[in-house]
Design a protein around this motif. Structure first.
Motif, PDB file in Angstrom:
ATOM      1  N   ILE A  93       0.837  -1.198   0.000  1.00 13.38           N
ATOM      2  CA  ILE A  93       0.000   0.000   0.000  1.00 13.38           C
ATOM      3  C   ILE A  93       0.869   1.245   0.000  1.00 13.38           C
ATOM      4  O   ILE A  93       1.783   1.370   0.810  1.00 13.38           O
ATOM      5  N   GLY A  94       0.561   2.163  -0.922  1.00 17.75           N
ATOM      6  CA  GLY A  94       1.207   3.472  -0.928  1.00 17.75           C
ATOM      7  C   GLY A  94       0.464   4.401   0.012  1.00 17.75           C
ATOM      8  O   GLY A  94       1.029   4.913   0.977  1.00 17.75           O
ATOM      9  N   ASN A  95      -0.818   4.601  -0.255  1.00 20.22           N
ATOM     10  CA  ASN A  95      -1.653   5.406   0.639  1.00 20.22           C
ATOM     11  C   ASN A  95      -3.125   5.154   0.368  1.00 20.22           C
ATOM     12  O   ASN A  95      -3.489   4.566  -0.645  1.00 20.22           O
ATOM     13  N   ASP A 123      -0.854  -2.768   8.912  1.00 19.27           N
ATOM     14  CA  ASP A 123       0.590  -2.684   9.132  1.00 19.27           C
ATOM     15  C   ASP A 123       1.227  -1.641   8.210  1.00 19.27           C
ATOM     16  O   ASP A 123       2.191  -1.918   7.489  1.00 19.27           O
ATOM     17  N   ILE A 124       0.625  -0.439   8.225  1.00 19.82           N
ATOM     18  CA  ILE A 124       1.160   0.696   7.463  1.00 19.82           C
ATOM     19  C   ILE A 124       1.222   1.916   8.386  1.00 19.82           C
ATOM     20  O   ILE A 124       0.640   1.912   9.473  1.00 19.82           O
ATOM     21  N   ASP A 125       1.916   2.945   7.945  1.00 20.45           N
ATOM     22  CA  ASP A 125       2.022   4.168   8.733  1.00 20.45           C
ATOM     23  C   ASP A 125       0.689   4.894   8.786  1.00 20.45           C
ATOM     24  O   ASP A 125      -0.023   4.979   7.780  1.00 20.45           O
ATOM     25  N   ILE A 126       0.394   5.452   9.933  1.00 18.72           N
ATOM     26  CA  ILE A 126      -0.852   6.198  10.118  1.00 18.72           C
ATOM     27  C   ILE A 126      -0.928   7.385   9.153  1.00 18.72           C
ATOM     28  O   ILE A 126      -2.011   7.768   8.712  1.00 18.72           O
ATOM     29  N   GLU A 127       0.226   7.933   8.782  1.00 18.62           N
ATOM     30  CA  GLU A 127       0.268   9.065   7.857  1.00 18.62           C
ATOM     31  C   GLU A 127      -0.188   8.686   6.446  1.00 18.62           C
ATOM     32  O   GLU A 127      -0.455   9.552   5.623  1.00 18.62           O
ATOM     33  N   ASP A 128      -0.260   7.389   6.180  1.00 14.96           N
ATOM     34  CA  ASP A 128      -0.663   6.917   4.854  1.00 14.96           C
ATOM     35  C   ASP A 128      -2.167   6.653   4.748  1.00 14.96           C
ATOM     36  O   ASP A 128      -2.628   6.119   3.744  1.00 14.96           O
ATOM     37  N   ILE A 129      -2.913   7.023   5.794  1.00 16.79           N
ATOM     38  CA  ILE A 129      -4.366   6.814   5.797  1.00 16.79           C
ATOM     39  C   ILE A 129      -5.061   8.151   6.056  1.00 16.79           C
ATOM     40  O   ILE A 129      -4.982   8.701   7.155  1.00 16.79           O
ATOM     41  N   ALA A 130      -5.731   8.660   5.044  1.00 18.88           N
ATOM     42  CA  ALA A 130      -6.526   9.878   5.196  1.00 18.88           C
ATOM     43  C   ALA A 130      -7.992   9.482   5.312  1.00 18.88           C
ATOM     44  O   ALA A 130      -8.489   8.686   4.522  1.00 18.88           O
ATOM     45  N   ILE A 131      -8.663  10.027   6.319  1.00 18.00           N
ATOM     46  CA  ILE A 131     -10.094   9.798   6.506  1.00 18.00           C
ATOM     47  C   ILE A 131     -10.758  11.150   6.671  1.00 18.00           C
ATOM     48  O   ILE A 131     -10.343  11.949   7.510  1.00 18.00           O
ATOM     49  N   LYS A 132     -11.762  11.374   5.861  1.00 15.73           N
ATOM     50  CA  LYS A 132     -12.537  12.614   5.954  1.00 15.73           C
ATOM     51  C   LYS A 132     -13.983  12.238   6.212  1.00 15.73           C
ATOM     52  O   LYS A 132     -14.408  11.147   5.872  1.00 15.73           O
ATOM     53  N   ALA A 133     -14.722  13.141   6.827  1.00 14.62           N
ATOM     54  CA  ALA A 133     -16.148  12.893   7.069  1.00 14.62           C
ATOM     55  C   ALA A 133     -16.935  14.082   6.532  1.00 14.62           C
ATOM     56  O   ALA A 133     -16.482  15.229   6.608  1.00 14.62           O
ATOM     57  N   THR A 134     -18.105  13.776   5.990  1.00 14.44           N
ATOM     58  CA  THR A 134     -18.954  14.825   5.442  1.00 14.44           C
ATOM     59  C   THR A 134     -20.415  14.455   5.660  1.00 14.44           C
ATOM     60  O   THR A 134     -20.736  13.306   5.963  1.00 14.44           O
ATOM     61  N   THR A 153     -10.090   5.701  -2.130  1.00 12.52           N
ATOM     62  CA  THR A 153      -9.148   5.601  -3.237  1.00 12.52           C
ATOM     63  C   THR A 153      -7.818   5.145  -2.651  1.00 12.52           C
ATOM     64  O   THR A 153      -7.398   5.642  -1.597  1.00 12.52           O
ATOM     65  N   VAL A 154      -7.193   4.176  -3.310  1.00  9.28           N
ATOM     66  CA  VAL A 154      -5.923   3.650  -2.804  1.00  9.28           C
ATOM     67  C   VAL A 154      -4.868   3.678  -3.903  1.00  9.28           C
ATOM     68  O   VAL A 154      -5.184   3.610  -5.091  1.00  9.28           O
ATOM     69  N   LEU A 155      -3.655   3.770  -3.470  1.00 13.58           N
ATOM     70  CA  LEU A 155      -2.494   3.634  -4.344  1.00 13.58           C
ATOM     71  C   LEU A 155      -1.728   2.429  -3.850  1.00 13.58           C
ATOM     72  O   LEU A 155      -1.410   2.329  -2.658  1.00 13.58           O
ATOM     73  N   ILE A 156      -1.497   1.472  -4.736  1.00 17.42           N
ATOM     74  CA  ILE A 156      -0.677   0.310  -4.381  1.00 17.42           C
ATOM     75  C   ILE A 156       0.487   0.230  -5.353  1.00 17.42           C
ATOM     76  O   ILE A 156       0.422   0.794  -6.452  1.00 17.42           O
TER      77      ILE A 156
END
Length: 159
Positions: A93-95, A123-134, A153-156
């Motif tokens: 996983i990239g992000n 098992d990835i860095d927390i900085e690589d997960i963006a969560i937004k709410a609307t 959306t993911v980048l692998i």
């Protein structure tokens, strides 16, 4: 290095007295997701995005809602198995960039915990997960508090 992008979407009906699981955590609310599993729309959208990016079909193919063994299953287990599937095929996983659409309750204070839980499962860095709410400004099934939706959306990448 080969880079691939995936997109996932999930929606669940909300019902009185059901538990509301989002991003691997239980959210206190009078309504919760109705589903075969625990109904965690964010995790389901992320799984679909990851599987799609790796050209491995979708969450329903790997974890069908007709499987009685998956009734009420913790979606973190589905995410863990999805990560195993894509890593077995050589992907990392990239992000992840995601959005939850829900009128109530407000989620902004819960997002850091969701990120922590998801980072641990994947098992990835927390900085690589963006969560937004609307919200949907009271429009449609989300705005009428009949349902919840999530997009991811993911980048692998594959070395």
């Amino acid at each position: 290095m080969k880079i691939k992008v995936g997109f996932g979407y999930d929606v669940h009906q909300l019902g009185e007295g059901e538990e509301l699981w989002i991003g691997g955590i239980k959210v206190e609310h009078t309504k919760g997701s109705i589903g075969h599993s625990d109904g965690d729309v964010l995790i389901h959208a992320i799984c679909d995005a990851l599987l799609g990016a790796a050209n491995m079909r979708d969450i329903g193919f790997h974890f069908p809602d007709t499987d009685p063994q998956l009734k009420g299953v913790d979606s973190k287990l589905l995410l863990d198995k999805t990560i195993g599937l894509i890593r077995k095929n050589g992907y990392d996983i990239g992000n992840i960039d995601s959005t939850i659409a829900l009128e109530k309750p407000k989620l902004k204070g819960l997002i850091p915990e969701m990120q922590r839980v998801l980072a641990q499962v994947m098992d990835i860095d927390i900085e690589d997960i963006a969560i937004k709410a609307t919200t949907t400004e009271k429009l449609g099934f989300v705005g009428e508090q009949k349902g919840i939706a999530a997009y991811a959306t993911v980048l692998i990448n594959k070395s």
